[in-house]
Design a protein around this motif. Structure first.
Motif, short mmCIF file in Angstrom:
data_model
loop_
_atom_site.label_atom_id
_atom_site.label_comp_id
_atom_site.label_asym_id
_atom_site.label_seq_id
_atom_site.Cartn_x
_atom_site.Cartn_y
_atom_site.Cartn_z
N TRP A 1 0.84 -1.18 0.00
CA TRP A 1 0.00 0.00 0.00
C TRP A 1 0.88 1.24 0.00
O TRP A 1 1.97 1.25 0.56
CB TRP A 1 -0.89 -0.02 1.26
CG TRP A 1 -2.23 0.60 1.07
CD1 TRP A 1 -2.66 1.81 1.56
CD2 TRP A 1 -3.34 0.04 0.36
NE1 TRP A 1 -3.97 2.04 1.18
CE2 TRP A 1 -4.40 0.97 0.45
CE3 TRP A 1 -3.53 -1.13 -0.36
CZ2 TRP A 1 -5.63 0.74 -0.15
CZ3 TRP A 1 -4.75 -1.36 -0.95
CH2 TRP A 1 -5.78 -0.44 -0.84
N ASP A 2 0.44 2.28 -0.68
CA ASP A 2 1.09 3.58 -0.62
C ASP A 2 2.58 3.46 -0.95
O ASP A 2 2.95 2.99 -2.02
CB ASP A 2 0.85 4.20 0.75
CG ASP A 2 1.30 5.66 0.84
OD1 ASP A 2 0.93 6.43 -0.06
OD2 ASP A 2 2.01 6.01 1.78
N SER B 1 3.98 0.20 -2.25
CA SER B 1 3.66 -0.11 -3.65
C SER B 1 4.47 0.74 -4.61
O SER B 1 4.98 0.22 -5.62
CB SER B 1 2.16 0.12 -3.89
OG SER B 1 1.84 -0.04 -5.24
N SER C 1 2.41 0.34 4.80
CA SER C 1 2.89 1.38 3.88
C SER C 1 4.36 1.73 4.09
O SER C 1 5.19 1.50 3.23
CB SER C 1 2.03 2.64 4.04
OG SER C 1 2.56 3.70 3.27
N LYS D 1 -8.19 -1.63 4.89
CA LYS D 1 -7.10 -0.88 4.28
C LYS D 1 -6.98 0.47 4.97
O LYS D 1 -7.91 0.91 5.68
CB LYS D 1 -7.36 -0.66 2.78
CG LYS D 1 -8.56 0.24 2.50
CD LYS D 1 -8.73 0.47 1.01
CE LYS D 1 -9.89 1.44 0.75
NZ LYS D 1 -10.07 1.71 -0.70
N ASP E 1 -3.66 4.84 -2.57
CA ASP E 1 -3.88 3.54 -3.20
C ASP E 1 -3.56 3.72 -4.68
O ASP E 1 -4.34 4.28 -5.44
CB ASP E 1 -5.34 3.09 -3.02
CG ASP E 1 -5.67 1.83 -3.81
OD1 ASP E 1 -4.72 1.18 -4.30
OD2 ASP E 1 -6.87 1.51 -3.93
N GLY F 1 -3.23 1.42 -6.93
CA GLY F 1 -3.93 0.48 -7.79
C GLY F 1 -3.06 -0.21 -8.81
O GLY F 1 -3.48 -0.46 -9.94
#
Length: 701
Positions: free
Chosen positions: A39-40, A43, A155, A451, A457, A459
């Motif tokens: 996440w964040d 990612s 994150s 989440k 996000d 994606g």
């Protein structure tokens, strides 16, 4: 005799059980949301970079201090955040590089560090005299505190990696302070915390060592003060290796949020700590996209701490306050940081400090709990507990009235769990209830909050193969818009100019309209095509760009430069490609007015054979650390358009351009000195202990 022999085994079994419990519980968020741990920043920045760095290590390219192909994100030494000198980090990067599915890679690595955090916490709590059961309960609960789980683990992975080593450093350093351990261990654990590259790790090491100095001073143990001080100096010798390149590079960078400021973002109030045991509480803390409240229980610690406070024997603190003085120093200091200014130099978002507060609170709670729960004045204690639970439930309801069903469930869970804990307080059943409650609350929280909506996000697809298949770009690639997010360009065959970095090159970012996420403004292509003051050359040529990807949502009809052609146009992007091959394919000369016969480059060096006099412009950012020689004689390296490397030469010859991270040599020397010092100090203490043992034996005889 048999019981003595069984004690170490029993302690090892409990520690193993703690790690196993955390490993199993860490799967719950993943089962609820496969992308939970990607996440964040994980990612956009960490997982792609880990995968890339692991591939480089396997290929034999280590340490990967610089990659000019990655432009603003390529100065890995200056970035510091990726822990290039941390062997545990490096081993995990290699592991991640073996995964195609980054969500699975993140699950494995983050589970590992959650388990390490639990083990270190267990050892530390035991070091302060808590029983095994109480220590185990705190150790299992801490990794699933709201901030640690939803921010660090999901994150901000570098924060989790740094925090995991703080309890180990604290535990081993305290053992040294009381003369029971080797200084080599706190040096190694402290070095692991420092070399993660996250400044919060360095801060944590400084905080716990200072606390131990205070603790030893008030205990009037001069030898302990000296031992802790020496350990601190030895760990401090590792700091230059990590942070000198960052400081040496800072003159040309702009790090977001530096300095001192108070904008209120992620700044908890003291009153928010009242709800550290309420699973459904969403604190009214200003976050990135929501000025009202967090979307996750970021101030949650452990369900049992607040409800059991009325049942503890508080007289223990009067009897043992000197032993716990270091814990109170850490707790008080981090409370001030957690409620302080939102920006303090490299330290932003004070919510990041609450997990260390909870670590200190957990130590004190476990010590109190180890003395047993009080059963006198049963009615009064029960009424106080009921009042505390109702008050915290009301606070949660007041902050988020629409979620009253969740608050009601939380109240029931806490009430039932507390009743069972009090009922079973005479045996191991108490600790079983505490750990089972951690699991139950985690199941509820991951169902309610699957989440962290406070952070980005992006994606992105989790499989590396899917990301590569999506982008068939060639050579140095510049994007207009946000086609490839963050460091995901590292997973492509092309070399993306854009990167996710907290340490952008100021002139380059301004010249290309590039932000810290690696996205650009709609005018970026116009900036690339504008003639520079270097003989009218455009940045498009100086950067040796071969592919331009224009997001159609940003620019539906991009200008096609002379010599370029449109090779792809779809609903998402327009792809432009250079029509003729670039000169000097083995090098990075972007323009020159001298005759170049050969140009060969590596990440950190370049050799150019030339005739004539003039200027060589390189498709390299002029990070501090570049040096140039022509036939062995030094020549100046200067900064050109967009912060590129320029070298003025005369009369032909062979130019050798090299880069070394600022402070690298003294940093390596200092770290080596620290390691040798730790080994020597450890040997010295061993000799002294043996001599003392021999003297005692002689006196006894």
């Amino acid at each position: 005799m048999n019981s003595v022999a069984r004690r170490p085994l029993h302690g090892g079994v409990v520690a193993f059980g703690v790690c196993l419990a955390v490993v199993l519980l860490a799967q719950l968020p993943f089962l609820r949301n496969r992308f939970f741990y990607v996440w964040d920043d994980s990612s956009a920045q960490f997982l792609p970079s880990w995968h890339y760095l692991g591939e480089q290590f396997v290929a034999g390219d280590w340490p990967k201090l610089m990659s000019p192909d990655n432009w603003v994100g390529g100065n890995f030494a200056g970035e510091a955040l990726f822990g290039l000198w941390n062997p545990v980090n490096v081993a995990n990067y290699v592991l991640v590089s073996r995964f195609d599915d980054l969500s699975l890679a993140a699950l494995v690595v983050k589970t590992e560090f959650l388990a390490l955090l639990a083990l270190g916490t267990y050892l530390l709590v035991r070091e302060y005299g808590a029983g095994r059961g109480a220590a185990a309960a705190i150790a299992v609960a801490l990794p699933f505190g709201g901030f640690t789980l939803y921010y660090d683990a999901a994150s901000w992975a570098a924060g989790l990696m740094a925090f995991a080593w703080i309890p180990f450093t604290w535990w081993s350093a305290r053992r040294v302070a009381r003369g029971a351990g080797s200084p080599l261990w706190p040096f190694l654990f402290g070095a692991l915390a420092v070399t993660t590259g996250n400044p919060y790790g360095l801060l944590g090491v400084c905080a716990v060592l200072f606390a131990l100095l205070v603790e030893s001073w008030f205990a009037r143990d001069r030898a302990a003060v000296i031992r802790v001080f020496v350990v601190g100096v030895l760990i401090g010798l590792v700091v230059p290796l990590v942070y000198l390149p960052l400081l040496g590079t800072s003159a040309v960078t702009d790090r977001a949020g530096q300095g001192f400021a108070s904008n209120g973002v992620l700044v908890p109030a003291l009153s928010d700590f009242l709800s550290l045991s309420t699973p459904s509480q969403l604190p009214m803390i200003w976050t990135f996209g929501n000025p009202l409240r967090l979307s996750v229980p970021g101030m949650y610690f452990a369900w049992f701490v607040v409800p059991l406070l009325p049942w503890l024997d508080w007289g223990v603190l009067r009897r043992r306050w000197r032993e716990l003085l270091g814990v109170f120093v850490v707790m008080g200091g981090y409370l001030l940081l957690a409620t302080g200014p939102s920006n303090m130099w490299m330290f932003r978002f004070p919510l990041r400090h609450v997990e260390v507060v909870f670590l200190a609170v957990g130590i004190v709670f476990a010590v109190l709990l180890s003395s047993g729960l009080r059963k006198d004045r049963l009615r009064s204690r029960a009424l106080i507990t009921a009042g505390v639970l109702l008050f915290t439930a009301y606070v949660s309801f007041s902050a988020d009235a629409w979620s009253w069903r969740r608050h009601a469930v939380s109240l029931v869970v806490l009430a039932v769990g507390t009743a069972l804990a009090v009922r079973l307080s005479r045996g191991r059943g108490l600790y079983v209830v505490l750990v089972a409650g951690v699991a139950a609350v985690l199941a509820l929280q991951t169902a309610w909050f699957p989440k962290n909506a406070d952070v980005a996000d992006y994606g992105l697809p989790n499989k590396v193969s899917e990301r590569r298949a999506m982008h068939d770009y060639q050579g140095t690639t510049f994007q207009v818009g946000s086609v490839v997010i963050g460091n995901n360009g590292l997973l492509l065959d092309a070399h993306m100019v854009s990167s996710y970095t907290g340490m952008g090159n100021r002139k380059f970012n301004q010249a290309t309209c590039l932000n810290y996420e690696g996205t650009t403004c709609p005018q970026s292509l116009d900036k690339l095509l504008k003639p520079t003051d270097l003989a009218g050359q455009t940045l498009l040529d100086l950067l040796r760009v071969e592919t331009v990807v224009v997001q159609r949502a940003v620019n539906r009809d991009p200008q096609v430069p002379p010599g370029w052609q449109v090779t792809e146009r779809n609903d998402l992007v327009t792809v432009l490609r250079r029509g003729t091959p670039l000169a000097w394919p083995d090098g990075r000369v972007g323009w020159t007015d001298v005759n170049v016969s050969s140009d060969v480059s590596t990440d950190r060096s370049e050799t150019v054979r030339f005739t004539g006099s003039g200027t060589l412009a390189f498709a390299r950012l002029a990070w501090p650390g570049y040096r140039a020689e022509v036939d062995g004689k030094p020549v100046d390296v200067r900064e050109g358009p967009a912060g590129l490397v320029l070298v003025d030469v005369r009369d032909g010859g062979e130019l050798k351009l090299t880069w070394s991270a600022p402070g690298l040599v003294p940093g390596l020397a200092a770290a080596a000195l620290g390691l040798l010092g730790a080994l020597g100090f450890s040997a010295l203490l061993v000799i002294r202990r043996r001599r003392a043992a021999d003297v005692s034996a002689d006196q006894a005889s």
